[in-house]
Design a protein around this motif. Structure first.
Motif, PDB file in Angstrom:
ATOM      1  N   THR A 103       3.909 -13.383  -2.389  1.00 51.24           N
ATOM      2  CA  THR A 103       4.308 -12.348  -3.693  1.00 51.24           C
ATOM      3  C   THR A 103       4.247 -13.070  -4.923  1.00 51.24           C
ATOM      4  O   THR A 103       4.302 -12.361  -6.011  1.00 51.24           O
ATOM      5  N   THR A 104       4.049 -14.201  -4.973  1.00 56.15           N
ATOM      6  CA  THR A 104       4.152 -15.036  -6.144  1.00 56.15           C
ATOM      7  C   THR A 104       3.023 -16.160  -6.078  1.00 56.15           C
ATOM      8  O   THR A 104       2.653 -16.414  -5.174  1.00 56.15           O
ATOM      9  N   TYR A 105       2.729 -16.566  -7.235  1.00 55.75           N
ATOM     10  CA  TYR A 105       1.693 -17.840  -7.286  1.00 55.75           C
ATOM     11  C   TYR A 105       2.442 -19.039  -6.816  1.00 55.75           C
ATOM     12  O   TYR A 105       3.275 -19.437  -7.343  1.00 55.75           O
ATOM     13  N   ASP A 106       1.880 -19.675  -5.649  1.00 59.26           N
ATOM     14  CA  ASP A 106       2.514 -20.730  -5.455  1.00 59.26           C
ATOM     15  C   ASP A 106       2.003 -22.200  -5.667  1.00 59.26           C
ATOM     16  O   ASP A 106       2.516 -23.221  -5.666  1.00 59.26           O
ATOM     17  N   PHE A 107       0.724 -22.105  -6.210  1.00 60.85           N
ATOM     18  CA  PHE A 107      -0.168 -23.307  -6.473  1.00 60.85           C
ATOM     19  C   PHE A 107      -0.687 -23.168  -7.861  1.00 60.85           C
ATOM     20  O   PHE A 107      -1.094 -22.068  -8.590  1.00 60.85           O
ATOM     21  N   TRP A 108      -0.462 -24.081  -8.738  1.00 63.59           N
ATOM     22  CA  TRP A 108      -0.735 -24.145 -10.191  1.00 63.59           C
ATOM     23  C   TRP A 108      -1.401 -25.247 -10.678  1.00 63.59           C
ATOM     24  O   TRP A 108      -1.240 -26.554  -9.935  1.00 63.59           O
ATOM     25  N   GLY A 109      -2.668 -25.294 -11.420  1.00 65.00           N
ATOM     26  CA  GLY A 109      -3.155 -26.368 -12.093  1.00 65.00           C
ATOM     27  C   GLY A 109      -2.514 -26.808 -13.266  1.00 65.00           C
ATOM     28  O   GLY A 109      -1.657 -26.330 -13.653  1.00 65.00           O
ATOM     29  N   GLN A 110      -3.034 -27.930 -13.829  1.00 62.58           N
ATOM     30  CA  GLN A 110      -2.365 -28.453 -14.917  1.00 62.58           C
ATOM     31  C   GLN A 110      -2.514 -27.942 -16.380  1.00 62.58           C
ATOM     32  O   GLN A 110      -1.847 -28.246 -17.100  1.00 62.58           O
TER      33      GLN A 110
END
Length: 118
Positions: A103-110
């Motif tokens: 339900t949420t964004y778990d991975f993020w870029g810089q």
């Protein structure tokens, strides 16, 4: 999943930029890719998202008609074409990924900085 966003820069109002996000790792686990942005002194906000397989997209109202999100699954890439840029689009733009059933964004870029200024 690892994400790397690039393509930001300085552009004049009315100009355009294309942001790119390269994904690697367990791509098969990803259902949705998105772009968020955070302007100085403001909270991070959703910009656009795209379903990796279906290709359907969503946008925040402020960018509808100006920004287009797309993906190239063969290259594990997601793009954000930004046209008719405004000074209020100035922000650090982040690429994000959401896993299947999450339900949420778990991975993020810089993040990559976009500055719209004359």
């Amino acid at each position: 999943v690892q994400l790397q966003a690039f393509g930001g820069g300085l552009v004049q109002p009315g100009g355009f930029l294309r942001l790119s996000c390269a994904a690697s790792g367990s791509i098969f686990s990803i259902n949705t890719m998105g772009w968020y942005r955070q302007a100085p002194g403001k909270q991070r906000e959703f910009v656009a998202s795209i379903r990796r397989l279906a290709g359907s997209a969503d946008y925040v109202d402020s960018v509808k008609g100006r920004f287009t999100i797309s993906r190239d699954n063969a290259k594990n890439m997601v793009y954000l074409q930004m046209n008719s840029l405004k000074p209020e689009d100035t922000a650090v733009y982040y690429c994000a990924a959401r896993a299947v059933a999450a339900t949420t964004y778990d991975f993020w870029g810089q993040g990559t900085l976009v500055t719209v200024s004359s």
